[in-house]
Design a protein around this motif. Structure first.
Motif, PDB file in Angstrom:
ATOM      1  N   VAL A 162       0.844  -1.204   0.000  1.00  0.00           N
ATOM      2  CA  VAL A 162       0.000   0.000   0.000  1.00  0.00           C
ATOM      3  C   VAL A 162       0.882   1.259   0.000  1.00  0.00           C
ATOM      4  O   VAL A 162       1.921   1.287   0.657  1.00  0.00           O
ATOM      5  N   PRO A 163       0.505   2.270  -0.794  1.00  0.00           N
ATOM      6  CA  PRO A 163       1.302   3.500  -0.798  1.00  0.00           C
ATOM      7  C   PRO A 163       1.372   4.141   0.586  1.00  0.00           C
ATOM      8  O   PRO A 163       0.371   4.213   1.289  1.00  0.00           O
ATOM      9  N   VAL A 164       2.565   4.569   0.956  1.00  0.00           N
ATOM     10  CA  VAL A 164       2.771   5.192   2.271  1.00  0.00           C
ATOM     11  C   VAL A 164       3.358   6.588   2.091  1.00  0.00           C
ATOM     12  O   VAL A 164       4.380   6.757   1.420  1.00  0.00           O
ATOM     13  N   ILE A 165       2.688   7.566   2.673  1.00  0.00           N
ATOM     14  CA  ILE A 165       3.236   8.925   2.732  1.00  0.00           C
ATOM     15  C   ILE A 165       3.711   9.139   4.154  1.00  0.00           C
ATOM     16  O   ILE A 165       2.924   9.033   5.099  1.00  0.00           O
ATOM     17  N   VAL A 166       4.994   9.393   4.329  1.00  0.00           N
ATOM     18  CA  VAL A 166       5.494   9.601   5.685  1.00  0.00           C
ATOM     19  C   VAL A 166       5.441  11.090   6.019  1.00  0.00           C
ATOM     20  O   VAL A 166       5.685  11.939   5.175  1.00  0.00           O
ATOM     21  N   ALA A 167       5.063  11.352   7.266  1.00  0.00           N
ATOM     22  CA  ALA A 167       5.037  12.727   7.750  1.00  0.00           C
ATOM     23  C   ALA A 167       6.179  12.868   8.735  1.00  0.00           C
ATOM     24  O   ALA A 167       6.208  12.192   9.759  1.00  0.00           O
ATOM     25  N   THR A 168       7.144  13.686   8.395  1.00  0.00           N
ATOM     26  CA  THR A 168       8.323  13.798   9.238  1.00  0.00           C
ATOM     27  C   THR A 168       8.508  15.219   9.749  1.00  0.00           C
ATOM     28  O   THR A 168       8.242  16.185   9.033  1.00  0.00           O
ATOM     29  N   ALA A 169       8.931  15.315  10.992  1.00  0.00           N
ATOM     30  CA  ALA A 169       9.218  16.622  11.553  1.00  0.00           C
ATOM     31  C   ALA A 169      10.631  17.047  11.150  1.00  0.00           C
ATOM     32  O   ALA A 169      10.998  18.190  11.238  1.00  0.00           O
ATOM     33  N   ARG A 170      11.422  16.061  10.695  1.00  0.00           N
ATOM     34  CA  ARG A 170      12.812  16.343  10.373  1.00  0.00           C
ATOM     35  C   ARG A 170      12.916  16.819   8.930  1.00  0.00           C
ATOM     36  O   ARG A 170      12.597  16.082   8.015  1.00  0.00           O
ATOM     37  N   ASP A 171      13.349  18.016   8.769  1.00  0.00           N
ATOM     38  CA  ASP A 171      13.544  18.517   7.412  1.00  0.00           C
ATOM     39  C   ASP A 171      15.000  18.259   7.055  1.00  0.00           C
ATOM     40  O   ASP A 171      15.817  19.138   6.984  1.00  0.00           O
ATOM     41  N   ASP A 172      15.295  17.015   6.848  1.00  0.00           N
ATOM     42  CA  ASP A 172      16.670  16.574   6.727  1.00  0.00           C
ATOM     43  C   ASP A 172      16.759  15.733   5.453  1.00  0.00           C
ATOM     44  O   ASP A 172      16.153  14.681   5.351  1.00  0.00           O
ATOM     45  N   GLU A 173      17.496  16.226   4.503  1.00  0.00           N
ATOM     46  CA  GLU A 173      17.499  15.590   3.191  1.00  0.00           C
ATOM     47  C   GLU A 173      17.974  14.146   3.243  1.00  0.00           C
ATOM     48  O   GLU A 173      17.383  13.254   2.629  1.00  0.00           O
ATOM     49  N   ALA A 174      19.035  13.891   4.013  1.00  0.00           N
ATOM     50  CA  ALA A 174      19.574  12.531   4.088  1.00  0.00           C
ATOM     51  C   ALA A 174      18.535  11.573   4.653  1.00  0.00           C
ATOM     52  O   ALA A 174      18.369  10.450   4.171  1.00  0.00           O
ATOM     53  N   GLU A 175      17.822  12.044   5.683  1.00  0.00           N
ATOM     54  CA  GLU A 175      16.794  11.218   6.312  1.00  0.00           C
ATOM     55  C   GLU A 175      15.665  10.924   5.317  1.00  0.00           C
ATOM     56  O   GLU A 175      15.177   9.798   5.229  1.00  0.00           O
ATOM     57  N   ILE A 176      15.278  11.926   4.565  1.00  0.00           N
ATOM     58  CA  ILE A 176      14.188  11.752   3.606  1.00  0.00           C
ATOM     59  C   ILE A 176      14.592  10.767   2.506  1.00  0.00           C
ATOM     60  O   ILE A 176      13.812   9.897   2.116  1.00  0.00           O
ATOM     61  N   VAL A 177      15.832  10.861   2.058  1.00  0.00           N
ATOM     62  CA  VAL A 177      16.321   9.915   1.044  1.00  0.00           C
ATOM     63  C   VAL A 177      16.278   8.493   1.593  1.00  0.00           C
ATOM     64  O   VAL A 177      15.853   7.555   0.926  1.00  0.00           O
ATOM     65  N   ARG A 178      16.690   8.340   2.864  1.00  0.00           N
ATOM     66  CA  ARG A 178      16.647   7.010   3.485  1.00  0.00           C
ATOM     67  C   ARG A 178      15.226   6.469   3.527  1.00  0.00           C
ATOM     68  O   ARG A 178      14.985   5.308   3.231  1.00  0.00           O
ATOM     69  N   LEU A 179      14.287   7.343   3.880  1.00  0.00           N
ATOM     70  CA  LEU A 179      12.887   6.909   3.988  1.00  0.00           C
ATOM     71  C   LEU A 179      12.348   6.480   2.628  1.00  0.00           C
ATOM     72  O   LEU A 179      11.640   5.485   2.524  1.00  0.00           O
ATOM     73  N   LEU A 180      12.705   7.229   1.606  1.00  0.00           N
ATOM     74  CA  LEU A 180      12.237   6.868   0.271  1.00  0.00           C
ATOM     75  C   LEU A 180      12.863   5.541  -0.154  1.00  0.00           C
ATOM     76  O   LEU A 180      12.212   4.698  -0.761  1.00  0.00           O
ATOM     77  N   ASN A 181      14.124   5.338   0.223  1.00  0.00           N
ATOM     78  CA  ASN A 181      14.775   4.056  -0.074  1.00  0.00           C
ATOM     79  C   ASN A 181      14.142   2.919   0.712  1.00  0.00           C
ATOM     80  O   ASN A 181      14.142   1.776   0.267  1.00  0.00           O
TER      81      ASN A 181
END
Ligand code: CA
Length: 230
Positions: free
Chosen positions: A73-92
């Motif tokens: 199922v598609p997942v949209i994560v809501a993160t308080a961290r505006d951190d590019e490295a973290e976001i890339v990890r989440l997408l991976n």
């Protein structure tokens, strides 16, 4: 019109999301913990999951990986961290998109529409999950809360199961004791005996001993790892 699961522990944010998504004619269910989310996803078909990463029971990345272990199922994560490295990890790790908190409802709606379009184009249904964790001859199904070793069901207590499922979710990785205490016992502090006792019970059920480990390996002073027998 989509079936949406909102995973959010903040009561205020949660009610606001439910209200706005319902107003937009979506069918909304909501839970406040990762484990409840896993249970919901196992039982109900959703078109999209909006996953807050700051949940009380599981680290957001772990929650995402466990969700991914059982459903597409598609997942949209809501993160308080505006951190590019973290976001890339989440997408991976399998997130389809992300939102940085605080986000507007218009922003969420746009992301949801895009994710749903992509999912429908790929024919993904968000249907009932089937994937269990497999490590060698060990199969652990976090949703049905069942575990088998070489096809034989294991009779585990709740804590033994949680411990096994947590380790099976990251095979071959040495998990520090502190992390086990925090994630499985939800305790910031505790004595090592708690873990040792449960490990020894679990070992017995897996038919192994600390002296002759097969799956469960204790690294003294470091942590514990689960891996298939060599
Ligand atoms: Ca939160």
């Amino acid at each position: 019109m989509a079936r949406v699961l909102v995973v959010e522990d903040d009561q205020f944010v949660r009610s606001a999301l439910i209200r706005h998504l319902s107003d937009a004619a979506h069918t909304v269910r909501s839970v406040g913990t990762a484990l409840e989310a896993l249970r919901e996803v196992a039982q109900v078909g959703f078109d999209v999951v909006v996953l807050d990463l700051g949940l009380p029971d599981l680290d957001g990345r772990e929650a995402l990986k466990m969700l991914r272990g059982i459903t597409d199922v598609p997942v949209i994560v809501a993160t308080a961290r505006d951190d590019e490295a973290e976001i890339v990890r989440l997408l991976n790790d399998g997130a389809d998109d992300y939102l940085t908190k605080p986000f507007s409802v218009a922003h969420l709606s746009a992301r949801m529409a895009a994710v749903l379009r992509r999912a429908r184009a790929q024919g993904s249904s968000g249907g009932p999950p089937s994937r269990a964790l497999r490590v060698g001859g060990l199969t652990v199904d976090p949703l049905r809360r069942t575990a088998e070793l070489d096809g034989r069901p294991l009779d585990l207590t709740r804590r033994e199961f949680d411990l096994l499922a947590f380790l099976a979710g990251r095979p071959g990785v040495v998990v520090p004791r502190r992390e086990l205490l925090a994630e499985v016992w939800q305790q910031a502090y505790g004595d090592d005996q708690t873990i040792d006792v449960h490990l020894s019970w679990l070992r017995r059920k897996l038919g192994e001993t600390a002296a002759h480990p097969r799956y469960l390996h204790t690294l003294r002073g470091v942590g514990v790892k689960l891996e298939p027998p060599q």
